[in-house]
Design a protein around this motif. Structure first.
Motif, PDB file in Angstrom:
ATOM      1  N   THR A  40       0.827  -1.212   0.000  1.00 40.95           N
ATOM      2  CA  THR A  40       0.000   0.000   0.000  1.00 40.95           C
ATOM      3  C   THR A  40       0.858   1.257   0.000  1.00 40.95           C
ATOM      4  O   THR A  40       0.443   2.288  -0.516  1.00 40.95           O
ATOM      5  N   CYS A  98     -10.487   4.709  -0.067  1.00 37.75           N
ATOM      6  CA  CYS A  98      -9.511   3.998   0.781  1.00 37.75           C
ATOM      7  C   CYS A  98     -10.086   3.776   2.177  1.00 37.75           C
ATOM      8  O   CYS A  98      -9.914   2.707   2.775  1.00 37.75           O
ATOM      9  N   ARG A 158      -4.938   2.930  -3.296  1.00 33.90           N
ATOM     10  CA  ARG A 158      -3.746   3.727  -2.992  1.00 33.90           C
ATOM     11  C   ARG A 158      -2.985   4.078  -4.267  1.00 33.90           C
ATOM     12  O   ARG A 158      -2.351   5.131  -4.344  1.00 33.90           O
ATOM     13  N   LEU A 161      -7.497  -1.907  -1.096  1.00 36.19           N
ATOM     14  CA  LEU A 161      -6.725  -0.771  -0.584  1.00 36.19           C
ATOM     15  C   LEU A 161      -5.488  -0.522  -1.445  1.00 36.19           C
ATOM     16  O   LEU A 161      -5.147   0.629  -1.725  1.00 36.19           O
TER      17      LEU A 161
END
Length: 184
Positions: free
Chosen positions: A47, A89, A102, A98
Motif C-alpha cells: 500500500t 480507501c 492507494r 486498498l
C-alpha cells in the motif's frame, strides 16, 4: 502584505502537503492492516510502495500537462480525484482493494507536488515568489514529524480509516481554497 502572501501560500501548501499527509498520517496503521483487512504484512507494505510508484508517474504526467493546460484546472480535478480515492480507501474492505485505491490516490496526489512551484511562480515578482516558496517549504518541513503522531492518535481514537477521512476533508477544503485564490 504578509497576510496576503500567506493566503496565497496556504492553498498551494495544502495541495502539495496532501500527498505527504496521505502517507504520514497513514503510517501508524500499517501494522494493524493485515488483521483488519484479512491480508498480510507484504500487502500492507504494498500500500505504501504502490502509492509512491504511481506518485512518481503522476508527477511526470502532471508536469507535462501543466505546460499545455490550465494548472489550476488540472489541480482542481486531480484534488477531486484524490478526495474520491481517499474516501474510497477509508471504505476499503480488503487489502487488494486498498492497494488498488492507494495507486489511484498516489497518482492523483502527485499534481499538488508537481504544480506547486509553477503556481507559486504565477504569484508575481521574484521577491513574492521567494517568500511564498519559503513559507510553503517551512510548512512542509513540519509535516513529516507531526503527521505520524496525529495519525497514531486518530487511529487509536477513531480507527484506521479516519486518516483517509482527514485527508479527504483537506483535499475538499483545498479545492474550495483554490476556487477563491486569485493570482495576478
Amino acid at each position: 502584505m504578509t497576510r496576503a502572501i500567506f493566503l496565497l501560500a496556504l492553498p498551494v501548501f495544502l495541495a502539495a502537503a496532501s500527498s505527504m499527509l496521505a502517507t504520514d498520517l497513514y503510517l501508524p496503521a500499517i501494522p494493524i492492516l493485515p488483521e483488519v483487512l484479512n491480508g498480510d504484512a507484504v500487502g500492507a507494505q504494498y500500500t505504501l510502495a504502490i502509492f509512491f510508484a504511481t506518485f512518481a508517474i503522476g508527477q511526470l504526467v502532471f508536469g507535462a500537462m501543466a505546460d499545455l493546460y490550465d494548472r489550476r484546472l488540472i489541480l482542481t480535478w486531480s484534488l477531486a480525484a484524490f478526495a474520491i480515492a481517499s474516501a474510497a480507501c477509508a471504505l476499503a474492505e480488503t487489502m487488494d482493494a486498498l492497494i488498488l485505491l492507494r495507486a489511484v490516490q498516489g497518482f492523483a496526489a502527485a499534481a499538488g507536488t508537481a504544480l506547486a512551484p509553477a503556481l507559486l511562480r504565477e504569484a508575481g515578482n521574484d521577491s513574492v515568489v521567494v517568500r511564498l516558496t519559503s513559507i510553503v517549504s517551512s510548512m512542509e518541513s513540519v509535516l513529516p514529524a507531526m503527521a505520524p503522531v496525529l495519525g497514531a492518535w486518530l487511529i487509536s481514537v477513531f480507527g484506521w480509516p479516519s486518516t483517509f477521512w482527514v485527508v479527504t476533508l483537506i483535499a475538499l477544503l483545498t479545492i474550495l481554497a483554490f476556487q477563491r485564490l486569485t493570482l495576478p
